[in-house]
Design a protein around this motif. Structure first.
Motif, PDB file in Angstrom:
ATOM      1  N   VAL A   1       2.311 -11.044   2.619  1.00  0.00           N
ATOM      2  CA  VAL A   1       0.971 -11.648   2.586  1.00  0.00           C
ATOM      3  C   VAL A   1       0.046 -10.825   1.696  1.00  0.00           C
TER       4      VAL A   1
ATOM      5  N   ASP B   1       6.895 -18.379  -0.431  1.00  0.00           N
ATOM      6  CA  ASP B   1       6.377 -17.803  -1.674  1.00  0.00           C
ATOM      7  C   ASP B   1       5.546 -18.804  -2.473  1.00  0.00           C
TER       8      ASP B   1
ATOM      9  N   LEU C   1       5.177 -20.189   6.146  1.00  0.00           N
ATOM     10  CA  LEU C   1       4.613 -19.955   4.823  1.00  0.00           C
ATOM     11  C   LEU C   1       5.683 -19.333   3.937  1.00  0.00           C
TER      12      LEU C   1
ATOM     13  N   ARG D   1       3.957 -16.377   8.162  1.00  0.00           N
ATOM     14  CA  ARG D   1       5.010 -15.963   7.214  1.00  0.00           C
ATOM     15  C   ARG D   1       6.256 -15.519   7.969  1.00  0.00           C
TER      16      ARG D   1
ATOM     17  N   ALA E   1       6.673  -9.250   6.556  1.00  0.00           N
ATOM     18  CA  ALA E   1       5.715 -10.360   6.532  1.00  0.00           C
ATOM     19  C   ALA E   1       4.331  -9.870   6.134  1.00  0.00           C
TER      20      ALA E   1
END
Length: 455
Positions: free
Chosen positions: A74, A34, A32, A27, A70
């Motif tokens: 997550v 949304d 990665l 992320r 980040a």
């Protein structure tokens, strides 16, 4: 890139220590967003909020070096399901959704066959991928059966038998050092190399992992997968490319070339031991059989050592020693390539030339070359050491593996025939140990391991 990831075993140690921080690292690096859907499934009777609170705590504990944004993203994005991976209805509910899904089985190997069967019954969407942690099966027969079950579920290209060692920077640098330096590859053979020692010794004891470790032991947990993978990278012939077919073909060649151990070889070339009470640093460590959850009747080893020989033109005459132990006095995690001594020294009685040793340090990552040179006095030999430290990797090893899974690149995963060959190599050891051919030695926690065997 697959946009859905379902993680079974989502409250386990692997998820807490490695997978959640790896997702946060992805992320943070922008891999990665949304739109990535993350479903975590386990047996705990939690709701989304309880799991997110747990995930945030684990990310703080094991991923504190990562940006808070980040980590928070997550934890906040997780959807949690209470699920039994051996129940087809629970599995079907976990993987339900639009489009292909990557299913990660962060589970003990004994559960794999039933979990794969349930996935087959649930029906994976076309284009889906499945990820299995090591060890792949529990023996050769189990690995073959598991490969058969997986073949009914998805194509081989969609099976990721992951070993995070293969994504470590220094492990990758074994190939880089060999294949990108003209001075090394011409001497990378038995004419010049006497021995390769592949070691993963750690001060870490059981640390609450008895539920898994006591059923596996050091041989299956470390040697059968991690250390054999390192052996492949050290000993393989130069591949045409580092694409998945070329790289994995050459690794399989190495495993096929390992000479099958006889019963006499098992007695002479293998060792097993477990730790007694001792002290590591400031901590008093109980003996292995005193650890909570351990069954002494299993006679599980915490130290394993195996010597192998390769029947190939390049490596005939070189010894490959694979060793791993827990609760030892110091961490030693390296591949040590020991070159043969020079045939003649013109320095009279001015000292001894030690064999050159090239060490690939795995943790912390680095590289050392031990040499012999001239000291302060003319013709006086002395030891020299050249050291290089690696730049910190852009992604942790599990981050790299997860990214490969999402993008569909299996180069760093283990192919089915490779998994079977790895078990073939160690089947005689498992059989010999089960028959009591090799005694279960003991060593105090915090020591160097069992006393050296006289050779």
């Amino acid at each position: 890139m697959i946009g859905r990831l379902v993680l079974f075993g989502a409250t386990g140690d692997l998820t807490a220590r490695y997978l959640l921080p790896a997702l946060a690292a992805l992320r943070s690096a922008g891999h990665l967003g949304d739109r990535t859907q993350l479903t975590c499934a386990s047996r705990e009777d939690w709701d989304d909020g309880q799991y997110r609170e747990w995930a945030a705590a684990q990310l703080g504990r094991h991923g504190g070096h990562l940006p808070a944004g980040a980590r928070d993203a997550v934890a906040a994005s997780v959807r949690y399901l209470r699920a039994d991976v051996t129940d087809p209805a629970d599995v079907a509910a976990a993987i339900a959704g639009d489009g292909p899904v990557a299913v990660y089985l962060a589970l003990p190997p004994a559960v794999f066959p039933r979990a794969v069967t349930c996935l087959h019954q649930a029906g994976l969407p076309a284009g889906s991928r499945i990820v299995l942690e090591k060890p792949f099966g529990e023996d050769l027969a189990g690995a073959r059966e598991l490969n058969r079950l997986l073949g009914r579920l998805v194509p081989e290209q969609a099976v990721f038998r992951v070993d995070h060692f293969l994504a470590m920077t220094t492990v990758q640098n074994v190939l880089g050092s060999r294949l990108a330096n003209r001075m090394l590859e011409p001497i990378w053979n038995s004419t010049h190399i006497a021995e390769v020692e592949i070691v993963w010794d750690e001060t870490l004891a059981l640390e609450g992992r008895a539920g898994y470790y006591d059923r596996v032991g050091a041989l299956k947990d470390m040697v059968q997968n991690h250390l054999l993978q390192l052996l492949c990278l050290v000993a393989m012939e130069p591949p045409i490319t580092l694409g998945e077919r070329d790289l994995r073909d050459r690794k399989v060649d190495v495993l096929r070339s390992v000479r099958t151990l006889t019963e006499d070889d098992v007695v002479r070339r293998t060792r097993r031991a477990r730790y007694l009470p001792g002290r590591i640093g400031d901590l008093d460590i109980p003996g292995y059989t005193e650890e909570e959850g351990v069954s002494p009747r299993r006679r599980t080893e915490t130290f394993a050592e195996v010597e192998l020989e390769l029947e190939s033109w390049r490596w005939a005459g070189t010894t490959f020693r694979l060793r791993s132990g827990k609760a030892l006095g110091r961490d030693r995690k390296e591949v040590a390539v020991r070159f043969r001594s020079v045939p003649h020294l013109p320095f009279g009685h001015s000292g001894e030339a030690l064999p050159n040793v090239l060490r690939f340090h795995l943790e912390p990552e680095g590289l050392t070359l031990d040499l012999t040179g001239i000291g302060a006095h003319a013709h006086q030999l002395t030891a020299l050491s050249l050291t290089a430290r690696m730049e910190p990797p852009g992604l942790p090893a599990y981050g790299r593996l997860l990214l490969d899974v999402l993008h569909g690149d299996p180069a760093l995963s283990i192919r089915g025939d490779e998994a079977e060959e790895a078990w073939r190599v160690l089947e005689p050891v498992l059989s010999g140990w089960a028959a009591g051919l090799v005694p279960l030695e003991e060593y105090p926690a915090g020591s160097a391991g069992p006393p050296p065997r006289r050779r």
